[in-house]
Design an enzyme around this catalytic site. Sequence first.
Site, short mmCIF file in Angstrom:
data_model
loop_
_atom_site.label_atom_id
_atom_site.label_comp_id
_atom_site.label_asym_id
_atom_site.label_seq_id
_atom_site.Cartn_x
_atom_site.Cartn_y
_atom_site.Cartn_z
N GLU A 255 5.81 1.08 3.38
CA GLU A 255 6.00 2.02 2.26
C GLU A 255 7.23 1.68 1.43
O GLU A 255 7.99 2.58 1.02
CB GLU A 255 6.09 3.46 2.79
CG GLU A 255 4.81 3.91 3.50
CD GLU A 255 4.91 5.30 4.09
OE1 GLU A 255 3.98 6.08 3.93
OE2 GLU A 255 5.95 5.59 4.74
N GLU A 329 -3.20 4.52 6.04
CA GLU A 329 -2.87 5.78 6.68
C GLU A 329 -3.72 6.88 6.04
O GLU A 329 -3.42 7.35 4.94
CB GLU A 329 -1.39 6.13 6.53
CG GLU A 329 -0.46 5.21 7.30
CD GLU A 329 0.99 5.68 7.25
OE1 GLU A 329 1.24 6.81 6.78
OE2 GLU A 329 1.88 4.89 7.65
#
Length: 690
Positions: A255, A329
């Site tokens: 991320e 995710e």
Amino acid sequence: MLAAPNGRTRCGAEGRDETEGGRSGPKPLCGRGEGGARWRRRRRCRGRGRLRAAAMWPCGGRRQRRFGGAAVLLGVLWLLARRFNWSELIPMRLWGRTLGLQTENSQFLLEGMPFRIFGGSMHYFRVPREYWEDRMLKMKACGLNTLTTYVPWNLHEQTRGKFDFTQDLDLEAFLSLAAKNGLWVILRPGPYICSEWDLGGLPSWLLQDPEMQLRTTYKGFTEAVDAYFDHLMPIVVPLQYKKGGPIIAVQVENEYGSYAKDPNYMAYVKRALLSRGIVELLMTSDNKNGLSFGLVEGALATVNFQKLEPGVLKYLDTVQRDQPKMVMEYWTGWFDNWGGPHYVFDADEMVNTVASILKLGASINLYMFHGGTNFGFMNGALETDEYKSDVTSYDYDAVLTEAGDYTSKFFKLRQLFSAIIGQPLPLPPMIESKASYGAILLHQYISLWDVLPSLIQPFKSEFPVNMENLHLNDSSGQSYGYVLYETVIFGGGHLHSRDHVRDRAQVFVNTMYVGELDYNTVELSLPEGQGFRQLRLLVENRGRVNYGLALNEQRKGLIGDVFLNKTPLRNFKIYSLEMKPDFMKSLQQVAGWSAVPDYFVGPAFFRGRLWIEHQPQDTFLKLQGWEKGVVFVNGHNLGRYWKIGPQETLYLPGPWLQKGNNEIVIFEERTAGRIIQSVDIPYLGRTQPR
């Protein structure tokens, strides 16, 4: 589609594939028929010189199936068009591994054959080792073919230069067990992992450097990462697909698009992986807003979300053309903060969204399939408008509960995947019974003030020193727990922290409790008194922020001066209270334990015993009547409790118990009860839809 294996190696079963756009999938792959002919041109079978496919398939028929059998199989293929082929590959025994996981024409290929990732996240560091295999078997029974896991640097290198990959941190054993149980692996080695984990998995000793710039190419950071990867990658590299292992892909950082402080950083991490022998497909992972900022050339971009917003998967095409789409995710639930609700995510909404993602042709990873527990002091925190620390449980309202039990999400997903796959899934393993051992009396206590002289040697400093810069643990400082700051004052007055308390301080004059200082309360009035008195600040590190732009500011304890009547306090005695196993063992031997009176306030340690007659089972400890603290059972730190909730029970795994006597020690900061309850049902608090 190809899928991961169940351990059977005989050739003979038919391969079936979903057809998309009118194109039929691969035909029989046992070395005979049209599909076999395709593979005969690639490779000869070992042994008797026969020709076999590079993939080994479970036995769905005998060797006598020849031309007639092939015709039957072709008929079955026609009937099962638009289904997935879930004949299973065997990670540790697959022959002829040369191609690995590739991307081509908007789809994944594994060893040249179409492949779709049905993944689930489970973190070995949040689950007792004795339960790893049980959770993996449940993944298989749900219909998944791939396991994803982070690697927490701050557990593997708690002290700078000393690495631990043993026992519950045995990454090699965990990955090998995934292969044994027929699961491919996507490894997410960081160095930053987020994961609602203290400092996003980065070791706190990095913050000893006052100029430290985490997640950048700052020299002090990259040198530490290089040293860590030098020890981590020799474990990982032999377990890659092309070397016979289960790892089919490796994620570059995590991320980074939401951080993006250094345009050269992602390229550095990529080189650090490749130069140490990583040869499998590289990936990145970001939410939609961070996608374009977290890219690195040569790595497949994937996306994270919970709600399927219109166009979110198509948005991937704007950052990379003609590539397979993957949700790295898909958030099956959410995490909780102290003082908030227990978040839940509707099972039907979740499964419908998963079905929609799959219908769009994407691969998926369920984050989390099994959340587990933030044992010890390892929980992370958020800091947006205000600081909020995460609770001990990482139940996450995931597919499996914190203790590994099935939820309605499991059975709904199993039904979905079974329908897609078109063949029976393994039977779900039996769940383990939970025990209710009843009331446990905490019959003895010892005050923290009585422990200090005999067990802890203080540091002396003119100025307050933050936790990470204390001279202990081979100069790696203190990472977690509490720090007690003592100084001498004359008289009372106005105490002001100037917002230098991280994260919460109980304030005492001698042993008299005065109040608390934290992010919201920065000043207290100290009562007047005769002569010199001790001012004590017991400061708790409640967990470092794991996400956002404030990572460089996560030093704990007193991070600057505290003022009394506008004069900075000086000349401190500083006591480190990490509460590591050696300290807890010494605590049992210290003199001064006595019977618990009818009323007593902490800070103090309390102890009692749980006697178990038969084979120990999982249980949950309920601390009604206690205020705030930490629980230890047989030396294991179960984590924090706090009466503000939402979490009201702590998970106690059966493998951490033993037949006979079990020692329970509680560190209570303030108001203690007399008993705790062992119950067979967890209570994670008042729920609120996510």
